[in-house]
Design an enzyme around this catalytic site. Structure first.
Site, PDB file in Angstrom:
ATOM      1  N   MET A 325       0.847  -1.190   0.000  1.00 21.64           N
ATOM      2  CA  MET A 325       0.000   0.000   0.000  1.00 21.64           C
ATOM      3  C   MET A 325       0.883   1.240   0.000  1.00 21.64           C
ATOM      4  O   MET A 325       1.864   1.307   0.739  1.00 21.64           O
ATOM      5  CB  MET A 325      -0.923   0.011   1.215  1.00 21.64           C
ATOM      6  CG  MET A 325      -1.865   1.216   1.274  1.00 21.64           C
ATOM      7  SD  MET A 325      -2.966   1.168   2.703  1.00 21.64           S
ATOM      8  CE  MET A 325      -3.984  -0.246   2.280  1.00 21.64           C
ATOM      9  N   GLY A 327       1.788   5.403   0.341  1.00 23.03           N
ATOM     10  CA  GLY A 327       1.578   6.356   1.416  1.00 23.03           C
ATOM     11  C   GLY A 327       0.255   7.092   1.307  1.00 23.03           C
ATOM     12  O   GLY A 327      -0.296   7.548   2.306  1.00 23.03           O
ATOM     13  N   GLY A 329      -2.517   5.716   0.414  1.00 25.28           N
ATOM     14  CA  GLY A 329      -3.609   4.767   0.595  1.00 25.28           C
ATOM     15  C   GLY A 329      -3.923   3.963  -0.642  1.00 25.28           C
ATOM     16  O   GLY A 329      -4.797   3.090  -0.614  1.00 25.28           O
ATOM     17  N   ASP A 506       9.763  11.323   1.610  1.00 21.64           N
ATOM     18  CA  ASP A 506       9.472  10.063   2.301  1.00 21.64           C
ATOM     19  C   ASP A 506      10.549   9.029   1.960  1.00 21.64           C
ATOM     20  O   ASP A 506      10.255   7.856   1.723  1.00 21.64           O
ATOM     21  CB  ASP A 506       8.090   9.544   1.904  1.00 21.64           C
ATOM     22  CG  ASP A 506       7.584   8.468   2.857  1.00 21.64           C
ATOM     23  OD1 ASP A 506       8.094   8.401   3.996  1.00 21.64           O
ATOM     24  OD2 ASP A 506       6.694   7.693   2.459  1.00 21.64           O
TER      25      ASP A 506
END
EC number: 2.7.11.1
Length: 704
Positions: A325, A327, A329, A506
């Protein structure tokens, strides 16, 4: 020839003509629409099949016009061609549909290529042996009998004389009798047995291919191709039996059909229709479905589709198991392309369903980021598609990327348990870990909840050291040259991002994708741009560089208050973004990436996944974006470096200094992505020039 003797030859002539015509049309489609190369195995297959049909038609037509003496050799030669092109299809199925391990380990891809090469050589030598053996046996039969035949289809032998008093009789006056080997000349028994063995080997080869490619066939074509292949196996099996069991007399063949019994009629037409014509058509279908083409210019060639972008439409994609999945969603799946120029290709697809406006903006932003990036060290973007309702509302967005199943965090976890007490390890154990482990278990080091549970949410409780929780396992640490090379690759990708004014935001080990050669990392690629930010929006840059009086006033208002009043949406968006896109903001965002890169350095040194933590020691206080603020009360002690580094600090000093500078408490003291890249480039150059360590993965693998 009596009129009723024309029935079966005429039927067979029509069947072979249809097969040959279909093969010609299919080969033209492969060449001009599917873009197969003229010298490809596909075209070689069609050439052999067309040649076989042509030979059958010529010899059948010739036999219908006049009695052919000695024509049995020519009538049986196409039977050898059948084995040749059927073997080619089996080889292509293995070549195009490798085991899934090819996507897990590059070594498995090499093994698959090795199998294809071995299979090719076996097929070549088998064909040489088959043709030479058959020609030799045909020659012996011609010399002994004067009318060479085989495969239980013997010509008229009444003219043959024998000087031996105990020779086996070659002619039977009975009709419909089941002839066994004892009723024939030994040379015919040898011919039948030889061809039976060839068919049996072909059956075994295709059975093995069907077993190996069943899952991939099912993923790509559904059950369709597997059913076709199963019918082919049944047909080959029936033909093998019909070679041995023959209800016709020795006078019967495709040229000299015995018309005294309907049983012989049924047998003869069954032998050729079930044993050769139907399998030939099935092989054409299988060959046509296999998308193994040589040309590289797939863009806009069409195939069954009108344009290259149509490849990514939902009806052309088969979605398989869930990979993870994102980040935002979105769900990430493995998928294959069912038709078009990329048919059979395996990709990763990020799917966002029931999209809100925020979801659409997030994924479209990621698509824009991917479109700008071209680097061997960044996961490559393939395409995208949208499912739009009648009202224009977007229900689903799909983003297609190259498929790389391994991430750095999982690889580090593997190395953390595949070592020995001396800090070394076994490449064999590491390789087996990846080949045989069906599912990765979550690393306790990849989630801060592990430390929260053990610290009892008490800030004053004893601090937990990650390495102390793993017992009875030993880490398999990287060599210095490996760490430098892998970090250098990641730094190239990161600098490519920053050069395009894109902040990843990220960066962590589970967003670094790795390909493997044997058990070692070959390439590191940065991926997952869910929450990345691009700072090169033309509207924003124009506002910053040359604002109008109204825009300047709104910028001032924005800095003076948390919100800004605007008159139109077109004015508001660039103003708000521009207000948060100052040089200081851009620099801060890039420094977040550098800090994350520093933790990735630590991950390589310790085989832990500190870059995945929500809490990153005291340096987390320097995150300006709320996304990165330390929201948990958990304290994690800054880890000590492993003993193997302390034993050789001089060697590891450049990497340690890089780690410390990237994780400096003062963001202004952290290097830029370009500085990191140059630093690692110099280290990489020194390793090569010194020759003190073998840095090449290929050399490492060959030396083990």
């Amino acid at each position: 020839m009596p009129s009723k003797e024309f029935i079966i030859p005429l039927i067979l002539l029509c069947f072979y003509s249809v097969n040959g015509f279909v093969a010609v049309i299919s080969s033209l489609v492969e060449l001009f629409i599917h873009k197969a190369s003229w010298n490809s195995i596909k075209i070689f297959f069609y050439s052999l099949l067309i040649l076989q049909c042509l030979c059958r038609c010529i010899i059948i037509g010739w036999g219908m016009i006049e009695t052919v003496q000695g024509g049995e050799f020519y009538s049986n030669f196409p039977s050898l061609l059948f084995i040749s092109y059927a073997g080619l299809v089996a080889l292509q199925m293995i070549q195009f549909l490798p085991n899934d391990n090819q996507y897990l380990l590059l070594s498995e891809g090499k093994k698959n290529n090795h199998k294809v090469k071995v299979g090719t050589n076996i097929l070549i030598f088998f064909n040489l042996f088959m043709y030479f053996g058959m020609f030799l046996l045909f020659g012996i039969a011609e010399k002994q009998v004067g009318n060479s035949t085989s495969f239980n289809h013997h010509g008229n032998h009444n003219s043959t004389t024998s000087t031996s008093t105990d020779e086996i009789p070659l002619v039977s006056t009975e009709v419909g009798e089941l002839y066994l080997f004892g009723d024939k000349d030994p040379i015919y028994i040898v011919l039948d047995c030889f061809y039976f063995v060839c068919l049996l080997l072909l059956l075994i080869f295709h059975s093995y291919v069907g077993w190996k490619t069943y899952k991939r066939n099912k993923d790509l074509f559904g059950i369709k191709l597997n059913v076709i292949h199963l019918i082919l196996l049944i047909c080959i099996f029936i033909r093998s039996l019909l070679v041995i069991i023959d209800p016709s007399s020795p006078n019967n063949s495709i040229l000299h059909i015995d018309t005294e019994s309907w049983l012989i009629y049924i047998y003869t037409i069954s032998y050729y229709v079930v044993g050769e014509i139907i399998p030939g058509m099935l092989l054409i279908v299988i060959e046509f479905l296999l998308p193994y083409h040589k040309r590289k210019d797939f863009i806009n060639i069409g195939g069954e589709l009108s344009s290259y972008q149509d490849v990514w439409k939902s009806e052309n994609i088969a979605i398989h198991e869930l990979l993870g999945m994102g980040g935002s969603g979105a769900m990430v799946h493995k998928c294959t392309v069912k038709k078009g120029p990329l048919r059979g290709g395996t990709f990763a697809v990020k799917v966002m369903k029931d999209c809100t406006n925020e979801d659409i903006e997030s994924l479209e932003n990621e698509i824009r980021v991917y479109e700008k990036l071209k680097s061997p060290y960044i996961v490559s973007y393939q395409g995208s598609s949208k499912v739009v309702g009648s009202s224009g509302q977007i229900f689903e967005i799909r983003l297609f990327m190259e498929y790389i199943p391994h991430t750095l965090d999982k690889y580090l976890l593997a190395r953390s348990v595949c070592g020995d007490s001396n800090g070394g390890g076994s490449s064999r154990n590491l390789k087996n870990y990846f080949l045989h482990m069906q599912e990765y278990q979550s690393s306790p080091q990849s989630s801060i909840s592990y430390y929260q549970n053990n610290n009892n949410n008490n800030n004053n409780s004893p601090l937990i050291q990650p390495q102390q929780q793993q017992q009875y396992v030993y880490p398999y640490y990287f060599r210095y040259s490996q760490v430098v090379w892998y970090l250098y690759q990641i730094s190239i990708g990161l600098d490519n991002l920053h050069a395009n004014k894109i902040a990843h935001r990220d960066l962590k080990s589970n967003n670094i994708f790795v390909t493997l050669s044997e058990s070692e990392v070959k390439i590191c690629k940065i991926g997952d741009f869910d929450i990345s930010r691009s700072f090169n929006n033309p509207k924003v840059l124009n506002v910053l560089s040359n604002p109008t009086a109204l825009q300047q006033q709104k910028l001032n208002n924005f800095f003076q208050s948390a919100t800004t009043t605007t008159t139109t949406e077109q004015t508001t968006e660039p103003i708000e973004v521009a207000a948060t896109t100052t040089p200081q903001t851009i620099h801060s965002a890039f420094q977040h990436d550098i800090l994350s890169f520093g933790f990735i350095v630590l991950d390589f040194l310790t085989l832990s996944n500190y870059s995945c933590f929500d809490s990153k020691f005291d340096t987390s206080n320097y995150y300006d974006d709320d996304k990165f603020n330390n929201k948990s009360n958990t304290k994690i002690k800054k880890p000590d470096l492993p003993d193997y580094i302390k034993k050789d600090e001089k060697l590891w000093e450049p990497v340690i200094q890089l780690y410390k500078s990237c994780t400096s408490d003062d963001p202004n003291k952290r290097p830029s992505s370009l500085g990191v890249k140059f630093h690692l480039a110099n280290l990489y150059k020194d390793i090569i020039e010194s020759g003190t360590e073998v840095w090449s993965i290929e050399k490492d693998s060959s030396s083990k």
